[in-house]
Structures are given as structure tokens and as C-alpha cells.
Design a protein around this motif. Structure first.
Motif, PDB file in Angstrom:
ATOM      1  N   UNK A 109     -75.027 -19.150 -57.990  1.00  0.00           N
ATOM      2  CA  UNK A 109     -73.953 -18.209 -58.299  1.00  0.00           C
ATOM      3  C   UNK A 109     -74.281 -17.428 -59.578  1.00  0.00           C
ATOM      4  N   UNK A 110     -73.649 -16.266 -59.777  1.00  0.00           N
ATOM      5  CA  UNK A 110     -74.063 -15.359 -60.849  1.00  0.00           C
ATOM      6  C   UNK A 110     -74.080 -15.959 -62.247  1.00  0.00           C
ATOM      7  N   UNK A 111     -73.171 -16.905 -62.545  1.00  0.00           N
ATOM      8  CA  UNK A 111     -73.150 -17.454 -63.908  1.00  0.00           C
ATOM      9  C   UNK A 111     -74.385 -18.303 -64.207  1.00  0.00           C
ATOM     10  N   UNK A 112     -75.188 -18.609 -63.163  1.00  0.00           N
ATOM     11  CA  UNK A 112     -76.386 -19.417 -63.347  1.00  0.00           C
ATOM     12  C   UNK A 112     -77.667 -18.592 -63.391  1.00  0.00           C
ATOM     13  N   UNK A 113     -77.574 -17.296 -63.171  1.00  0.00           N
ATOM     14  CA  UNK A 113     -78.780 -16.470 -63.147  1.00  0.00           C
ATOM     15  C   UNK A 113     -79.405 -16.401 -64.540  1.00  0.00           C
ATOM     16  N   UNK A 114     -80.700 -16.603 -64.596  1.00  0.00           N
ATOM     17  CA  UNK A 114     -81.443 -16.521 -65.850  1.00  0.00           C
ATOM     18  C   UNK A 114     -82.444 -15.369 -65.727  1.00  0.00           C
ATOM     19  N   UNK A 115     -82.261 -14.347 -66.542  1.00  0.00           N
ATOM     20  CA  UNK A 115     -83.109 -13.157 -66.475  1.00  0.00           C
ATOM     21  C   UNK A 115     -84.179 -13.191 -67.564  1.00  0.00           C
ATOM     22  N   UNK A 137     -84.405 -12.180 -62.111  1.00  0.00           N
ATOM     23  CA  UNK A 137     -83.882 -13.541 -61.962  1.00  0.00           C
ATOM     24  C   UNK A 137     -84.410 -14.090 -60.641  1.00  0.00           C
ATOM     25  N   UNK A 138     -85.314 -15.068 -60.733  1.00  0.00           N
ATOM     26  CA  UNK A 138     -85.856 -15.697 -59.525  1.00  0.00           C
ATOM     27  C   UNK A 138     -84.810 -16.664 -58.984  1.00  0.00           C
ATOM     28  N   UNK A 139     -84.437 -16.475 -57.719  1.00  0.00           N
ATOM     29  CA  UNK A 139     -83.358 -17.249 -57.101  1.00  0.00           C
ATOM     30  C   UNK A 139     -83.883 -18.274 -56.107  1.00  0.00           C
ATOM     31  N   UNK A 140     -84.919 -17.913 -55.357  1.00  0.00           N
ATOM     32  CA  UNK A 140     -85.549 -18.816 -54.399  1.00  0.00           C
ATOM     33  C   UNK A 140     -87.058 -18.668 -54.546  1.00  0.00           C
ATOM     34  N   UNK A 141     -87.754 -19.773 -54.689  1.00  0.00           N
ATOM     35  CA  UNK A 141     -89.207 -19.768 -54.826  1.00  0.00           C
ATOM     36  C   UNK A 141     -89.770 -20.968 -54.068  1.00  0.00           C
ATOM     37  N   UNK A 142     -91.087 -21.052 -53.905  1.00  0.00           N
ATOM     38  CA  UNK A 142     -91.682 -22.227 -53.255  1.00  0.00           C
ATOM     39  C   UNK A 142     -91.343 -23.546 -53.941  1.00  0.00           C
ATOM     40  N   UNK A 143     -90.887 -23.502 -55.176  1.00  0.00           N
ATOM     41  CA  UNK A 143     -90.484 -24.749 -55.842  1.00  0.00           C
ATOM     42  C   UNK A 143     -89.320 -25.416 -55.110  1.00  0.00           C
ATOM     43  N   UNK A 144     -88.541 -24.640 -54.354  1.00  0.00           N
ATOM     44  CA  UNK A 144     -87.443 -25.211 -53.573  1.00  0.00           C
ATOM     45  C   UNK A 144     -87.914 -25.714 -52.215  1.00  0.00           C
ATOM     46  N   UNK A 186     -91.183 -18.267 -49.185  1.00  0.00           N
ATOM     47  CA  UNK A 186     -90.960 -16.904 -49.658  1.00  0.00           C
ATOM     48  C   UNK A 186     -90.318 -16.950 -51.038  1.00  0.00           C
ATOM     49  N   UNK A 187     -90.298 -15.793 -51.674  1.00  0.00           N
ATOM     50  CA  UNK A 187     -89.660 -15.637 -52.983  1.00  0.00           C
ATOM     51  C   UNK A 187     -88.543 -14.616 -52.833  1.00  0.00           C
ATOM     52  N   UNK A 188     -87.409 -14.899 -53.456  1.00  0.00           N
ATOM     53  CA  UNK A 188     -86.283 -13.964 -53.494  1.00  0.00           C
ATOM     54  C   UNK A 188     -85.834 -13.826 -54.935  1.00  0.00           C
ATOM     55  N   UNK A 189     -85.740 -12.601 -55.420  1.00  0.00           N
ATOM     56  CA  UNK A 189     -85.295 -12.403 -56.796  1.00  0.00           C
ATOM     57  C   UNK A 189     -84.528 -11.099 -56.934  1.00  0.00           C
ATOM     58  N   UNK A 190     -83.729 -11.040 -57.999  1.00  0.00           N
ATOM     59  CA  UNK A 190     -83.036  -9.816 -58.373  1.00  0.00           C
ATOM     60  C   UNK A 190     -83.837  -9.122 -59.457  1.00  0.00           C
ATOM     61  N   UNK A 191     -83.979  -7.816 -59.324  1.00  0.00           N
ATOM     62  CA  UNK A 191     -84.666  -7.005 -60.335  1.00  0.00           C
ATOM     63  C   UNK A 191     -83.675  -6.014 -60.906  1.00  0.00           C
ATOM     64  N   UNK A 192     -83.390  -6.133 -62.194  1.00  0.00           N
ATOM     65  CA  UNK A 192     -82.495  -5.195 -62.879  1.00  0.00           C
ATOM     66  C   UNK A 192     -83.361  -4.197 -63.643  1.00  0.00           C
ATOM     67  N   UNK A 193     -83.468  -3.007 -63.085  1.00  0.00           N
ATOM     68  CA  UNK A 193     -84.295  -1.958 -63.667  1.00  0.00           C
ATOM     69  C   UNK A 193     -83.457  -1.132 -64.642  1.00  0.00           C
ATOM     70  N   UNK A 194     -83.985  -0.948 -65.813  1.00  0.00           N
ATOM     71  CA  UNK A 194     -83.284  -0.182 -66.835  1.00  0.00           C
ATOM     72  C   UNK A 194     -83.792   1.258 -66.845  1.00  0.00           C
ATOM     73  N   UNK A 195     -83.393   2.024 -67.859  1.00  0.00           N
ATOM     74  CA  UNK A 195     -83.823   3.415 -67.950  1.00  0.00           C
ATOM     75  C   UNK A 195     -85.344   3.500 -68.054  1.00  0.00           C
ATOM     76  N   UNK A 196     -85.909   4.454 -67.314  1.00  0.00           N
ATOM     77  CA  UNK A 196     -87.344   4.725 -67.326  1.00  0.00           C
ATOM     78  C   UNK A 196     -88.154   3.453 -67.053  1.00  0.00           C
TER      79      UNK A 196
END
Length: 298
Positions: free
Chosen positions: A73-79, A91-98, A102-112
Motif C-alpha cells: 500500500x502507498x504508505x509503504x512505498x520507499x522511493x 519504488x520497486x514493488x515486485x521483484x524476483x526477491x518475492x 518480473x519486476x514492477x515499479x513506479x517511476x516518478x519523473x520530475x521536471x526535465x
């Protein structure tokens, strides 16, 4: 006598809550006119139970990790900065460590900001949850990806994702599993352009973002449930899943556990974990689901 008064107060409070417009499972009410002005999937990046809303509950999280499933859940995301990406936090959410392949992650892209390339022989799919990015490749062609758009990038395909302002992407990556002479191709599309597919015995609406041909070793399903709808089949299968709830709320059964979930939650499902979903609340539930396909599980 005091305990009776307390019990009476609790019962009356619950009855009032059940009669309210929001109900038990609804997030805090939001002015309807204001909600209509929000972009699609805004709750996935601004959930009602976001870290800021839980700051008065130190140590609390809805996240759960078990042998065959996880709720992240969002309060556990570590960026942290994404390797080879510019001005981007991930924030890596699913990786082979589980135990996933496959790998699933969120990418927060900032300006430029801009993306890096995945490792050799790794295929990638990006789905835009917030903002916009520009996809460019070696042919110098470029395409703009906005919210609800996606791109499948074959293994060893040179490309860049560039962001002028800000954007949030959900990214799936896995090592491509070759099958004979089949090869995959660059695909750029959007959910609303994909046809609704038949779902025999089910009531939910289904779209698939990738072709069903043998070349592709995974697919991404977009599944829509109206309030009160649920999966008819209580699924147990060999496929792995990575899920992001884009809209709505409901109850997800994983194994013998029942989890309230809402937009912004991520779920990892290992092979053969019993799984089932029911949509609650007053608005549509939509989730994005990774599923491995077209390959022998041996």
C-alpha cells in the motif's frame, strides 16, 4: 451501566454510518463537482489513505507480505533514484526477491527527466498513470504518451522516455523468453482504443493491451467492475500476477486472507494462490494486471 451506554453509542454510530452517502467502505467524502474535474486515475497517485493521512498512526500500515502473495500500500512505498534514469525516483514493488520472474515499479519523473535503458534482453512495458512523457527511439520518431497510454518496448530496443514537467509511470520488466522464430514489436496504444473482449461466465469488462500471439510472453489486462460485481471464478492457476488498482475500492481474497483495497494499492500473486475480487463503493473499480502467457511453465 457505563458499558451499556458505550455499546449503545457504538451501535447508533454504525447505523448512522451505514445510512450515510459514503457507507462503510468509502473513503472520506469529496465534493462531487471537484471530483469531476480531476484527471483519470488521480486517486491512484493521491489515495485517500495516503502516507500524509496516516501520519497520526505511527507504525501503521495495511501492507502485508506472505509466502504466496503481498499487498503493498502507498504508505509503504520507499522511493530512491532509479539507476540510469535522470531526475527520477522509483519504488520497486515486485521483484524476483518475492519469487516473481518480473519486476514492477513506479517511476516518478520530475521536471526535465528521462529514462534509462533496461538491461540486455529485458523487455519493458510502461503505463502512464499521471502526467505525460515523450517516447523516442533510434529512428528519431517520437510519440507522446498521456494518462491511460502505454508502450511495449521489445528487448534490446533503444529508446528514451522524456518528461518536461512531471509524470508517474508503472513499469513492468522481465527477461524475454524466446519461442522459436517469434519476435515482438514496438507497441504504443491507449486503453480506450482496445476492444472489449468476451468474458464467458463473468460480468467484468476486459481489455488486453498486448497481442495474444505467441511472440508475447506476458500481457497486461485492464479489468473493470461496477459496484457490487465480482469474479465468478475463484481462481487458482500457475500464472503470476502484478496488480495496480487504478480506480475504486473493494475486497480482495488472497489465500485465506481478505483485504480491503483501494486505488493506489499493489498486489503480488504467486502461482496457485487462491484469488478473488469484489468491487464495493459507488464508483467503478479498474485494475491493471500483469499475467505471464504463451510459455510452458516447466
Amino acid at each position: 451501566m457505563r458499558s451499556r451506554h458505550l455499546i449503545f453509542f457504538i451501535v447508533i454510530s454504525l447505523v448512522k454510518a451505514s445510512k450515510s452517502d459514503d457507507g462503510f467502505c468509502s473513503a472520506p467524502s469529496i465534493v462531487e463537482s471537484d471530483e469531476k474535474t480531476k484527471p483519470i486515475y488521480w486517486k491512484a497517485t493521491n489515495p485517500s489513505l495516503s502516507p500524509s493521512h496516516l501520519q497520526d498512526l505511527p507504525g501503521f500500515t495495511r501492507s502485508v507480505y506472505k509466502r504466496d502473495h503481498a499487498l503493498i500500500t502507498p504508505e509503504s512505498h520507499v522511493y530512491s533514484p532509479l539507476p540510469d534514469w535522470k531526475n527520477t525516483l522509483g519504488a520497486y514493488l515486485i521483484t524476483p526477491a518475492t519469487g516473481s520472474h518480473f519486476v514492477m515499479y513506479l517511476a516518478k519523473m520530475k521536471e526535465m527527466s528521462s529514462s534509462g535503458l533496461p538491461p540486455q534482453d529485458i523487455e519493458r512495458l510502461v503505463f502512464v498513470v499521471e502526467g505525460a512523457v515523450t517516447l523516442t527511439n533510434t529512428s528519431s520518431s517520437s510519440k507522446t504518451l498521456t494518462v491511460d497510454s502505454y508502450a511495449y518496448l521489445p528487448p534490446n530496443f533503444h529508446h528514451s522516455l522524456d518528461c518536461v514537467e512531471s509524470a508517474t509511470l508503472v513499469v513492468f520488466e522481465r527477461r524475454y523468453e524466446h519461442l522459436g522464430s517469434h519476435t515482438t514489436e514496438l507497441i504504443v496504444g491507449s486503453t480506450d482504443k482496445q476492444p472489449l473482449l468476451e468474458t464467458p461466465g463473468e460480468v467484468f469488462e476486459l481489455r488486453k493491451l498486448l497481442p495474444v500471439s505467441l511472440a508475447y510472453d506476458f500481457n497486461i489486462h485492464i479489468m473493470d467492475f461496477q459496484p457490487g460485481e465480482f469474479l465468478n471464478v475463484k481462481e487458482v492457476h500457475y500464472n503470476q500476477h502484478g496488480l495496480l488498482l487504478l480506480e475504486g475500492q473493494g475486497i480482495y481474497r488472497l489465500g485465506d486472507n481478505w483485504y480491503p483495497v483501494q486505488a493506489g494499492d499493489v498486489i503480488w500473486m504467486a502461482p496457485f494462490v487462491p484469488q478473488w475480487y469484489a468491487a464495493l463503493g459507488k464508483t467503478r473499480s479498474r485494475y491493471l494486471l500483469y499475467k505471464d502467457v504463451n510459455r510452458n511453465p516447466l
